[in-house]
Design an enzyme around this catalytic site. Structure first.
Site, PDB file in Angstrom:
ATOM      1  N   TRP A 358       0.768  -0.932   0.078  1.00 11.86           N
ATOM      2  CA  TRP A 358       0.361  -0.091   0.108  1.00 11.86           C
ATOM      3  C   TRP A 358       0.820   1.005   0.134  1.00 11.86           C
ATOM      4  O   TRP A 358       0.453   2.175  -0.428  1.00 11.86           O
ATOM      5  CB  TRP A 358      -0.797   0.065   1.549  1.00 11.86           C
ATOM      6  CG  TRP A 358      -0.458  -0.130   2.494  1.00 11.86           C
ATOM      7  CD1 TRP A 358       0.283  -0.205   3.095  1.00 11.86           C
ATOM      8  CD2 TRP A 358      -0.634   1.664   3.602  1.00 11.86           C
ATOM      9  NE1 TRP A 358       0.954   0.079   4.365  1.00 11.86           N
ATOM     10  CE2 TRP A 358      -0.043   1.560   4.494  1.00 11.86           C
ATOM     11  CE3 TRP A 358      -1.359   2.254   3.271  1.00 11.86           C
ATOM     12  CZ2 TRP A 358       0.267   1.696   5.615  1.00 11.86           C
ATOM     13  CZ3 TRP A 358      -2.098   3.103   3.903  1.00 11.86           C
ATOM     14  CH2 TRP A 358      -1.055   2.882   5.345  1.00 11.86           C
ATOM     15  N   ASP A 359       2.391   1.262   0.289  1.00 13.01           N
ATOM     16  CA  ASP A 359       2.892   2.463  -0.169  1.00 13.01           C
ATOM     17  C   ASP A 359       3.047   2.885  -1.667  1.00 13.01           C
ATOM     18  O   ASP A 359       3.264   4.072  -1.090  1.00 13.01           O
ATOM     19  CB  ASP A 359       4.530   1.674  -0.398  1.00 13.01           C
ATOM     20  CG  ASP A 359       4.824   0.700   1.374  1.00 13.01           C
ATOM     21  OD1 ASP A 359       3.028   0.257   2.278  1.00 13.01           O
ATOM     22  OD2 ASP A 359       5.913   0.639   1.835  1.00 13.01           O
ATOM     23  N   GLU A 492       1.459  -1.916  13.193  1.00 17.72           N
ATOM     24  CA  GLU A 492       0.848  -3.752  12.970  1.00 17.72           C
ATOM     25  C   GLU A 492       1.813  -4.078  14.554  1.00 17.72           C
ATOM     26  O   GLU A 492       1.555  -5.177  14.860  1.00 17.72           O
ATOM     27  CB  GLU A 492       1.969  -3.827  12.157  1.00 17.72           C
ATOM     28  CG  GLU A 492       1.623  -3.621  10.515  1.00 17.72           C
ATOM     29  CD  GLU A 492       2.157  -3.788   9.638  1.00 17.72           C
ATOM     30  OE1 GLU A 492       3.655  -4.548   9.353  1.00 17.72           O
ATOM     31  OE2 GLU A 492       2.247  -4.205   8.315  1.00 17.72           O
TER      32      GLU A 492
END
Ligand code: BGC
Length: 770
Positions: A358-359, A492
């Site tokens: 998703w970076d 995370e």
């Protein structure tokens, strides 16, 4: 202590002095790439010290069979990995009978590496004394051509200093390479064919399973005192995956000998016959010759810098930092090919498998949108469009979402659209990534004004994503609202939480935004609307259901503290701020057991604040401030993606000292090796975040209602800074110092920009000072 051996310089990365301890770090920092291939700064000659060999070809990967202790249903079978590609740079050098190896020399003096970012080349020079007493001066220049992007060039010079020398150059190409990161220690390349003809050689190999074919090639010429000796190889050593040529010359003391090696790869992604393509590419390179190839390289980089440079006055380290970030981003991805994407380590290491995260959407797209033609960002969006079918399979097969059909869950990590990640809490739960992919479509239109992408491609992606959120949310009778259970947010350091604020917020936003786009496309692009609706089979009833979920979405918050909660129950934690945490305990991911990390309040990277970064205008400044103050105090920034978002938010909230500290951390993360891991590779995707910290943070650039807005600020440590923005095909230059902001426009139409809310008219080719 952070590493500080890189010399400050405006345009170059420089290392002076030979230190075996920093070889692997420097191999990362001095990496070169041209968008199509790239490599770590490994030595050409044999080296017996610690090294991490890495050459990479964009788009070529291997599916490494998943290895986990406890297999969970829904795990992908394999992790697609960027491969360590065959070696084309190797040149063994024998001097007066001894194999030259920096690790075995009795002295190495004046060792210097320079990565010249302005011109796009890497140079290494030193003097060394071999065990046999021969002293030599060595100067090696290497670059990967931007114009002929299958070609790399090496000019390797050796001058004997204290006696005459018999020098044997032994250039080679070798497909017998392995990955450091291989689950089953398998070989990834199968050699197919080896050929050589005079000074040219070709090794063709195929990746196991994925069957990509790559021909690795080389062509060599030997020079003495600048004159081509027109030598042909005396001897050839060849095996099933390697060819090595032998050129012996006698060089008198003080004479300069050199080998020029042209090498690189031609691959089946681009050619039917890779070997033929390799011969042709060698011909093109030879026709141009070394000097022209180098000049073209300098010119091509000048063009890139012309558009994307950021200048900073009065702070060399900050200047070097931002240029390093911009340079690496351009080395990694140039946007020519929508099959390619941006791996978190680019071409500088194997970590993260070179895959897409998703970076790209959350961090990289703004940089590429503003510094390149809009087609580049469009290619990045198209990459996801092309993988929509796989995302639909991913949602259905892995997660059992069959109901509405067509729900799409984009993978956390991918090469070809298939999920590669295999930790349940990420693969199955870090689903917020889907939101970033939708947000990028909105962001692209907001910035470029090119709506055509949405009816052509974007709307189908949005519908798939909206359908996923619709089905992934569930109704809580207890709350009488829709909830999203069992997720991992961007932080995370929390897994399997309920109602991650950011995830719920972006899910609702996706549903609303997609709904609006369907209405807009139906009115303005009726034939596209018809085509898409026939394809996706979306009923009114389903749309009304989306509304129900969106309107009824639950957001955890604390009325008392006036903040949103990162997830249900966040306030039950032992809320000791990071500043009171003993330094010896950090980084917590290396010092603590995982359960301790999970139940702690510490935040790996922007999570609630990621929401405020995307949707800033939905919240009041007071809300932003309260949440920033609260969450910043628990954030440990153990992801490279973290400091940039905090820097931008701090700048919005006029906390400039903090904004500057975070800026330094993001811009020199690798050069100063803050996380003590640069030897694994550089953090490429977060480099785009560094760019955002200046342009969106300090410069305060936003696009609102089709216009550019700025709220310029400047760190007190700087005298001034400037950047350029390609806004709708006109180039706006913005220069900011402590007294004023200047705008100049290369284009043909006047442009109204807003500075702290006041409209300013900028005429083409004139300077406006505010
Ligand atoms: C971050 C993710 C990111 C990944 C690749 C992880 O450490 O937590 O947000 O996508 O690295 O950069």
């Amino acid at each position: 202590m952070n590493q500080d051996y890189i010399k400050p310089d405006n345009w170059s990365i420089i290392e002076e002095g030979f230190d075996v301890e920093s070889v692997k770090s420097s191999e990362s920092l001095f990496s070169i790439g041209n968008g199509a291939m790239g490599q770590r700064a490994n030595f050409e000659e044999n080296y017996t010290g610690e090294t991490f060999q890495g050459s990479y070809i964009a788009g070529i990967y291997y599916p490494d069979k998943t290895k986990v202790g406890w297999w969970k249903n829904g795990y992908p079978e394999y992790f697609a990995k960027v491969l360590n590609a065959p070696n084309w740079i190797g040149i063994d050098v024998e001097i007066n009978g001894e194999n030259f190896n920096l690790n075995a020399c009795t002295a190495v003096n004046n060792f210097r590496r320079e990565l010249n970012m302005k011109e796009g080349w890497y140079n290494r020079s030193f003097e060394a004394t071999l065990k046999n007493g021969t002293e030599i001066a060595v100067n090696v220049r290497r670059f990967l051509s931007l114009n002929l992007d299958e070609v790399g060039v090496i000019n390797y010079e050796v001058t004997p200093l204290n006696k005459d020398a018999k020098i044997i150059y032994k250039p080679y190409i070798d497909a017998g390479v392995t990955n450091e990161d291989a689950n089953w220690e398998e070989k990834f390349w199968e050699p197919l064919d080896v050929k050589h003809n005079k000074n040219e050689a070709f090794v063709t190999a195929r990746t196991f399973k994925t069957h990509f074919i790559a021909t690795t090639f080389m062509q060599n010429s030997i020079f003495l005192n600048g004159k081509d000796l027109n030598l042909t190889t005396e001897n050839v050593e060849s095996s099933k995956d390697k060819v090595q040529f032998i050129y012996a010359i006698s060089v008198a003391k003080g004479e300069k000998s050199s080998i020029r090696k042209i090498g690189g790869y031609t691959v089946s992604l681009n050619h039917e016959n890779t070997q033929l393509a390799a011969s042709n590419v060698i011909k093109s390179a030879l026709t141009k010759g070394y000097d022209l190839l180098l000049q073209e390289q300098i010119d091509a980089w000048a063009k890139i810098w012309e558009m994307s440079d950021i200048t900073i006055d009065g702070d060399v380290k900050a200047q070097q930092g931002i240029r390093f970030n911009i340079f690496q981003l351009n080395q990694t991805y140039l946007g020519k090919d929508s099959r390619l994407n941006i791996g978190p380590k680019g071409f500088t290491g194997e970590k993260y498998g070179g895959s897409t995260y998703w970076d790209t959407e959350a961090y990289c797209i703004p940089f590429y949108m503003a510094t390149k033609d809009q087609q580049v960002a469009r290619n990045l969006l198209t990459y996801r469009f092309n993988q929509l079918d796989k995302a639909i399979e991913n949602a259905q097969n892995n997660l059992g979402f069959k109901k509405g059909g067509g729900a799409a869950l984009y993978p956390m990590v991918t090469m070809n659209g298939e999920e590669c990640h295999n930790e349940w809490e990420i693969t199955h739960e870090e689903i917020h990534r889907n939101g970033a992919i939708a947000f990028a479509i909105f962001n692209y239109y907001r910035f470029t004004g090119d709506y055509s992408y949405i009816p052509e491609k974007g709307l189908e992606v949005l519908i798939g994503i909206a359908r996923f959120w619709h089905q992934r949310a569930s109704f809580s009778k207890n709350k009488n609202q829709y909830v999203i259970l069992g997720v991992t947010g961007p932080n995370e350091y929390e897994n399997n939480v309920n109602n991650n604020f950011y995830t719920n917020y972006i899910a609702k936003w996706c549903l609303d935004y997609t709904y609006e786009q369907i209405q807009k496309v139906s009115l303005e692009y009726p034939s596209d609307h018809k085509r898409i609706m026939e394809k996706v089979n979306l009923s009114d009833a389903e749309l009304q259901d989306w509304k129900k979920v969106s309107n009824g979405m639950y957001f955890p918050k604390s009325e008392e503290l006036g903040i949103y909660l990162q997830q249900d129950g966040f306030l039950d934690k032992d809320l000791v701020p990071v500043k009171d945490l003993d330094r010896s305990q950090r980084p917590i991911n290396q010092k603590w057991s995982w359960d301790r990390v999970l139940r702690s309040p510490y935040i790996k990277q922007a999570d609630v604040l990621q929401c405020f970064y995307f949707f800033e205008e939905h919240f009041s400044k007071e809300e932003l401030n309260r949440n920033f103050e609260f969450y910043e105090s628990f954030t440990v920034h153990e992801s490279s993606l973290s400091p940039c978002v905090h820097s931008i938010q701090a700048a919005v909230l006029d906390k400039m000292d903090m904004a500057y500290t975070f800026y330094l951390r993001t811009s020199r993360l690798d050069l100063d090796d803050y996380n003590k891991e640069v030897e694994e590779g550089c953090h490429i995707t977060s480099m785009a975040g560094t760019w955002m910290s200046i342009v969106e943070g300090f410069g305060g650039m936003r696009v609102k209602n089709d216009a550019l807005h700025f709220s310029p600020k400047i760190p007190k440590e700087w005298e001034g800074y400037s950047f350029k923005i390609n806004f709708r095909n006109q180039i706006l230059k913005v220069s900011i110092n402590h007294n004023d902001t200047q705008f100049s426009l290369e284009g043909s139409k006047e442009l109204t920009v807003f500075v702290n809310g006041t409209p300013i008219l900028v005429e083409p080719n004139s300077l406006v000072t505010v």
